[in-house]
Design an enzyme around this catalytic site. Structure first.
Site, mmCIF file in Angstrom:
data_model
loop_
_atom_site.group_PDB
_atom_site.id
_atom_site.type_symbol
_atom_site.label_atom_id
_atom_site.label_comp_id
_atom_site.label_asym_id
_atom_site.label_seq_id
_atom_site.Cartn_x
_atom_site.Cartn_y
_atom_site.Cartn_z
ATOM 1 C CG HIS A 170 -8.533 0.236 -2.800
ATOM 2 N ND1 HIS A 170 -7.513 -0.820 -2.489
ATOM 3 C CD2 HIS A 170 -8.809 0.480 -1.776
ATOM 4 C CE1 HIS A 170 -7.733 -1.149 -1.272
ATOM 5 N NE2 HIS A 170 -8.520 -0.426 -0.649
ATOM 6 C CD GLN A 213 -12.724 -2.048 -0.735
ATOM 7 O OE1 GLN A 213 -11.891 -1.824 0.260
ATOM 8 N NE2 GLN A 213 -14.073 -2.707 -0.693
ATOM 9 N NE ARG A 264 -10.089 -5.423 0.198
ATOM 10 C CZ ARG A 264 -9.392 -4.499 0.853
ATOM 11 N NH1 ARG A 264 -9.934 -3.387 1.623
ATOM 12 N NH2 ARG A 264 -7.982 -4.486 0.658
ATOM 13 N NE ARG A 270 -3.847 0.535 2.002
ATOM 14 C CZ ARG A 270 -5.002 0.635 2.421
ATOM 15 N NH1 ARG A 270 -5.319 1.425 3.723
ATOM 16 N NH2 ARG A 270 -5.885 -0.114 1.869
HETATM 17 N N1 NVA Z 1 -9.968 6.540 -1.176
HETATM 18 C C1 NVA Z 1 -9.621 6.276 0.318
HETATM 19 C C2 NVA Z 1 -9.915 4.846 0.289
HETATM 20 C C3 NVA Z 1 -9.538 4.133 1.548
HETATM 21 C C4 NVA Z 1 -9.418 2.825 1.754
HETATM 22 C C5 NVA Z 1 -8.112 6.586 0.489
HETATM 23 O O1 NVA Z 1 -7.214 6.475 -0.296
HETATM 24 O O2 NVA Z 1 -8.103 7.002 1.566
HETATM 25 N N1 CP Z 2 -11.009 -0.463 2.544
HETATM 26 C C1 CP Z 2 -9.689 -0.308 2.939
HETATM 27 O O1 CP Z 2 -8.856 -0.495 2.163
HETATM 28 O O2 CP Z 2 -9.736 -0.215 4.267
HETATM 29 P P1 CP Z 2 -8.297 -0.075 5.013
HETATM 30 O O3 CP Z 2 -7.838 1.240 4.820
HETATM 31 O O4 CP Z 2 -8.812 -0.106 6.562
HETATM 32 O O5 CP Z 2 -7.508 -1.048 4.633
#
Ligand code: NVA
Ligand code: CP
Length: 307
Positions: free
Chosen positions: A128, A131, A292, A101
């Protein structure tokens, strides 16, 4: 050749369907696949915060017989101290796959180019895709076949989630609508890629500025935080600019009566979505969060089979 999962279109529509079928099988029979028996280790690296991604990868890797190695960038040599390519060369001698990430998509690409083990994007500024595997599994469970369904996204159209809906929705033959102010519209190159995919699958991607027009008759209503990780300094401007795109009972009232509501979470109730929608009867967010686990296990099994 090593396969990676860096964006939603890193896998073909047929491969995507295969992974979703495998995810459904793994959901029904959780410990039926043990490709990481040994145990082999999978590195899971975080430059940004996470609850769902961290837990679902850690649990999923253990379910598959392996050991998750959770690495926080702040306490590693990544993040300016060592290149992604050099990090990958070190990791590949010891781990079966790398999950990361991060911020820039380019870092993931460099990591993938530098290694012979699969690299998985666990969220970047641009996409993402993990997801979206879970979301497609969830939509399939609640609405049946994905092809032909209309999915409407509201809010920050330039976010990783909106971009992933455009690509992954198009791959599944869905009609994706993105409702946002013009300044927050999805990136043109992402829309062009999604259009190219949609032309082959029968799907479509359409941009709207009027949220109610985008909601009309939708089968799936979706939103995401207005302030993605890394955008905290823009918070005030975003709350002002995106206010009209909040998902409310009015949004749901113009969507299809059998529409479902999804949200990747974490959510800011009262901002991008009202509490009576996200906590209401049409919301399937807890199934989505659980999925997930199943979707990522299927992805790992599938990627390891291609090695
Ligand atoms: N768009 C959000 C998704 C979090 C899972 C972010 O990047 O913070
Ligand atoms: N939806 C998602 O990726 O959640 P987290 O940021 O908690 O991993």
């Amino acid at each position: 050749m090593t396969r990676h999962f860096l964006r939603d279109d890193s896998i073909t529509p047929a491969e995507q369907a295969e992974i979703l079928d495998l995810a459904a099988q793994l959901k029904a029979d959780r410990w039926s696949q043990r490709p990481l028996e040994g145990p082999q280790t999978v590195a899971v690296i975080f430059d940004k915060s996470s609850t769902r991604t961290r837990v679902s990868f850690a649990v999923g890797i253990a379910d598959l017989g392996g050991t998750p190695l959770i690495i926080s960038t702040a306490s590693s040599q990544l993040g300016g101290k060592e290149t992604p390519a050099d990090t990958a060369r070190v990791l590949e001698r010891q781990v079966a796959a790398i999950v990361w990430r991060t911020y820039a998509q380019a870092g993931l690409e460099e990591m993938a180019e530098g290694t012979r083990v699969p690299v998985i994007n666990a969220l970047s500024d641009d996409f993402h895709p993990c997801q979206l595997l879970a979301d497609r599994l969830t939509i399939r469970e609640h609405k049946g076949e994905l092809k032909g369904l209309t999915l409407s996204f509201f809010g920050d159209g330039r976010s990783n989630m909106a971009h992933s809906y455009a690509l992954a929705g198009a791959m599944a033959g869905m009609h994706v609508r993105v409702a946002s102010p013009e300044d927050y519209a999805p990136r043109e190159d992402v829309v062009a890629d999604a259009d190219r995919i949609a032309a082959e699958t029968g799907g479509s991607v359409t941009l709207y500025t009027d949220p109610l027009e985008a909601a009309a008759g939708a089968d799936v209503v979706v939103t995401d935080t207005w302030v993605s990780m890394g955008k905290e300094e823009e918070k005030l401007a975003r709350l002002r600019d995106l206010g009209a795109y909040k998902v409310t009972q009015e949004t749901m009232s113009v969507a299809d009566p059998a529409a479902i509501f999804i949200h990747c979470l974490p959510a800011d109730r009262g901002y991008e979505v009202d509490a009576d929608v996200i906590d209401g009867p049409q919301s399937v967010i807890w199934d989505e969060a659980e999925n997930r686990l199943h979707a990522q296990k299927a992805l790992l099994v599938w990627l390891l089979r291609q090695q």
